[in-house]
Design a protein around this motif. Structure first.
Motif, PDB file in Angstrom:
ATOM      1  N   MET A   1       0.791  -1.177  -0.068  1.00 54.60           N
ATOM      2  CA  MET A   1       0.045   0.339  -0.028  1.00 54.60           C
ATOM      3  C   MET A   1       1.015   1.223  -0.053  1.00 54.60           C
ATOM      4  N   SER A   2       0.658   2.141  -1.042  1.00 54.33           N
ATOM      5  CA  SER A   2       1.472   3.434  -1.120  1.00 54.33           C
ATOM      6  C   SER A   2       0.964   4.491   0.004  1.00 54.33           C
ATOM      7  N   ASP A   3       2.287   5.194   0.470  1.00 51.51           N
ATOM      8  CA  ASP A   3       1.900   6.118   1.525  1.00 51.51           C
ATOM      9  C   ASP A   3       1.717   7.570   0.670  1.00 51.51           C
ATOM     10  N   ASP A   4       0.527   7.729   0.085  1.00 46.99           N
ATOM     11  CA  ASP A   4       0.052   8.871  -0.585  1.00 46.99           C
ATOM     12  C   ASP A   4      -0.750   9.912   0.089  1.00 46.99           C
ATOM     13  N   THR A   5      -0.274  10.435   0.929  1.00 45.90           N
ATOM     14  CA  THR A   5      -0.820  11.166   2.194  1.00 45.90           C
ATOM     15  C   THR A   5      -1.630  12.252   1.543  1.00 45.90           C
ATOM     16  N   ALA A   6      -1.087  12.889   0.401  1.00 43.68           N
ATOM     17  CA  ALA A   6      -1.713  14.280  -0.375  1.00 43.68           C
ATOM     18  C   ALA A   6      -3.224  13.619  -1.089  1.00 43.68           C
ATOM     19  N   LEU A   7      -2.889  12.517  -1.769  1.00 49.14           N
ATOM     20  CA  LEU A   7      -4.194  11.720  -2.146  1.00 49.14           C
ATOM     21  C   LEU A   7      -5.147  11.598  -1.061  1.00 49.14           C
ATOM     22  N   ILE A   8      -4.794  10.946  -0.235  1.00 51.08           N
ATOM     23  CA  ILE A   8      -5.831  10.717   0.838  1.00 51.08           C
ATOM     24  C   ILE A   8      -6.403  11.803   1.160  1.00 51.08           C
ATOM     25  N   ASP A   9      -5.674  12.810   1.689  1.00 53.85           N
ATOM     26  CA  ASP A   9      -6.422  14.255   2.082  1.00 53.85           C
ATOM     27  C   ASP A   9      -7.187  14.614   1.327  1.00 53.85           C
ATOM     28  N   MET A  10      -6.951  14.842  -0.046  1.00 48.96           N
ATOM     29  CA  MET A  10      -7.638  15.381  -1.144  1.00 48.96           C
ATOM     30  C   MET A  10      -9.060  14.637  -1.357  1.00 48.96           C
ATOM     31  N   CYS A  11      -8.865  13.201  -1.369  1.00 46.01           N
ATOM     32  CA  CYS A  11     -10.249  12.500  -1.120  1.00 46.01           C
ATOM     33  C   CYS A  11     -11.031  12.610  -0.175  1.00 46.01           C
ATOM     34  N   ASP A  12     -10.289  12.770   1.166  1.00 47.21           N
ATOM     35  CA  ASP A  12     -11.180  12.921   1.946  1.00 47.21           C
ATOM     36  C   ASP A  12     -11.932  14.454   2.037  1.00 47.21           C
ATOM     37  N   ALA A  13     -11.094  15.247   1.801  1.00 48.17           N
ATOM     38  CA  ALA A  13     -11.554  16.866   1.686  1.00 48.17           C
ATOM     39  C   ALA A  13     -12.864  16.817   0.635  1.00 48.17           C
ATOM     40  N   LEU A  14     -12.763  16.022  -0.347  1.00 49.69           N
ATOM     41  CA  LEU A  14     -13.904  15.956  -1.214  1.00 49.69           C
ATOM     42  C   LEU A  14     -15.037  15.374  -0.781  1.00 49.69           C
ATOM     43  N   ILE A  15     -14.813  14.258  -0.228  1.00 51.27           N
ATOM     44  CA  ILE A  15     -16.079  13.578   0.348  1.00 51.27           C
ATOM     45  C   ILE A  15     -16.668  14.565   1.488  1.00 51.27           C
ATOM     46  N   HIS A  16     -15.916  15.116   2.338  1.00 51.86           N
ATOM     47  CA  HIS A  16     -16.506  15.425   3.438  1.00 51.86           C
ATOM     48  C   HIS A  16     -16.748  17.292   3.432  1.00 51.86           C
ATOM     49  N   THR A  17     -16.525  17.471   2.320  1.00 55.69           N
ATOM     50  CA  THR A  17     -16.684  18.983   2.225  1.00 55.69           C
ATOM     51  C   THR A  17     -18.055  19.078   0.827  1.00 55.69           C
ATOM     52  N   ARG A  18     -18.482  17.968   0.425  1.00 56.52           N
ATOM     53  CA  ARG A  18     -19.502  17.931  -0.616  1.00 56.52           C
ATOM     54  C   ARG A  18     -20.726  18.004   0.257  1.00 56.52           C
ATOM     55  N   GLN A  19     -21.531  19.015  -0.315  1.00 56.86           N
ATOM     56  CA  GLN A  19     -23.058  19.220   0.368  1.00 56.86           C
ATOM     57  C   GLN A  19     -24.094  19.639  -0.666  1.00 56.86           C
ATOM     58  N   HIS A  20     -25.099  19.240  -0.199  1.00 58.69           N
ATOM     59  CA  HIS A  20     -26.265  19.766  -1.151  1.00 58.69           C
ATOM     60  C   HIS A  20     -26.590  21.250  -1.352  1.00 58.69           C
ATOM     61  N   THR A  21     -26.704  21.768  -2.254  1.00 57.54           N
ATOM     62  CA  THR A  21     -27.103  23.101  -2.714  1.00 57.54           C
ATOM     63  C   THR A  21     -28.305  23.041  -3.577  1.00 57.54           C
ATOM     64  N   GLY A  22     -29.318  23.555  -3.158  1.00 61.88           N
ATOM     65  CA  GLY A  22     -30.580  23.424  -4.021  1.00 61.88           C
ATOM     66  C   GLY A  22     -30.346  24.320  -5.378  1.00 61.88           C
ATOM     67  N   PRO A  23     -31.285  23.929  -6.195  1.00 60.10           N
ATOM     68  CA  PRO A  23     -31.052  24.649  -7.593  1.00 60.10           C
ATOM     69  C   PRO A  23     -31.361  26.178  -7.402  1.00 60.10           C
ATOM     70  N   LYS A  24     -32.073  26.635  -6.443  1.00 62.96           N
ATOM     71  CA  LYS A  24     -32.355  27.799  -6.535  1.00 62.96           C
ATOM     72  C   LYS A  24     -31.100  28.750  -5.746  1.00 62.96           C
ATOM     73  N   HIS A  25     -30.162  28.105  -5.173  1.00 65.13           N
ATOM     74  CA  HIS A  25     -29.273  28.850  -4.712  1.00 65.13           C
ATOM     75  C   HIS A  25     -27.845  28.507  -5.492  1.00 65.13           C
ATOM     76  N   LEU A  26     -28.055  28.138  -6.970  1.00 62.90           N
ATOM     77  CA  LEU A  26     -26.967  27.712  -7.826  1.00 62.90           C
ATOM     78  C   LEU A  26     -27.110  28.888  -8.913  1.00 62.90           C
ATOM     79  N   GLU A  27     -25.934  29.610  -9.219  1.00 64.48           N
ATOM     80  CA  GLU A  27     -25.965  30.678 -10.208  1.00 64.48           C
ATOM     81  C   GLU A  27     -24.749  30.332 -11.089  1.00 64.48           C
ATOM     82  N   ALA A  28     -24.644  31.203 -12.285  1.00 58.16           N
ATOM     83  CA  ALA A  28     -23.652  30.871 -13.072  1.00 58.16           C
ATOM     84  C   ALA A  28     -22.384  31.389 -12.577  1.00 58.16           C
TER      85      ALA A  28
END
Length: 195
Positions: free
Chosen positions: A1-28
């Motif tokens: 198993m490789s020790d790619d801490t940066a990749l793990i941190d990036m993956c965790d950040a994407l997963i844990h910071t993703r959240q629902h934003t309703g369509p009326k709160h999205l703009e161009a």
């Protein structure tokens, strides 16, 4: 198993910071064509028993959104013949919220008995999550929405869905109007048992 801490941190950040934003709160801006292509390539990496690709996505342009608005209005009329004009207008404008609107469809046709319906729906869920995480990585907000109109013959007719295809949800993509705190997630011990 490789020790790619940066990749793990990036993956965790994407997963844990993703959240629902309703369509009326999205703009161009929303994703452009090249970015959408990358999001769909991420979706294609979903688990897929027997490589059936039991799902597809419709990117709804202006004419398709107009058809969708008519579906929303007519579905409301059928559910509530007494719907007021302002309620019908609210139903209509839902089709035009958010810069990019995608319809996710699962294919439940029984052309492979070894891949039951629940696996096909699960595969679509994985494809959608991949797409949402790829959007998050590019700085876009996203939200899933559904509603009773999805399950009407009107929806099937408006978008030429085959018998056995089922629209599951809409995916809205764009730039969030404002940031919100990340909602609390359940503790692992609340949903995992070691037996």
């Amino acid at each position: 198993m490789s020790d790619d801490t940066a990749l793990i941190d990036m993956c965790d950040a994407l997963i844990h910071t993703r959240q629902h934003t309703g369509p009326k709160h999205l703009e161009a801006p929303g994703p452009d064509e090249a970015e959408l292509e990358a999001l769909f390539a991420a979706a294609a990496a979903a688990p897929d028993h027997h490589q059936l690709r039991p799902w597809r996505f419709l990117v709804l342009g202006e004419a398709a959104r107009q058809r969708l608005s008519e579906v929303f209005v007519e579905a409301l009329r059928q559910r509530d013949p007494q719907a007021r004009p302002d309620q019908l207008e609210d139903a209509r404008i839902k089709a035009f919220r958010g810069p990019v609107l995608i319809l996710a469809i699962v294919d439940l046709r029984a052309d492979d008995p070894e891949v039951p319906a629940f696996e096909r729906v699960f595969s679509l869920g994985c494809a959608v999550q991949n797409l949402l995480l790829a959007a998050r990585a590019r700085g876009f907000g996203s939200g899933l929405s559904s509603g009773r109109a999805l399950h009407t013959p009107l929806m099937h007719q408006a978008f030429g869905l085959a018998e056995g295809e089922q629209p599951v949800c809409f995916i809205s993509l764009g730039t969030p109007r404002r940031s919100r705190p990340i909602r609390p997630r359940p503790a692992v011990a609340e949903f995992v048992q070691r037996i």
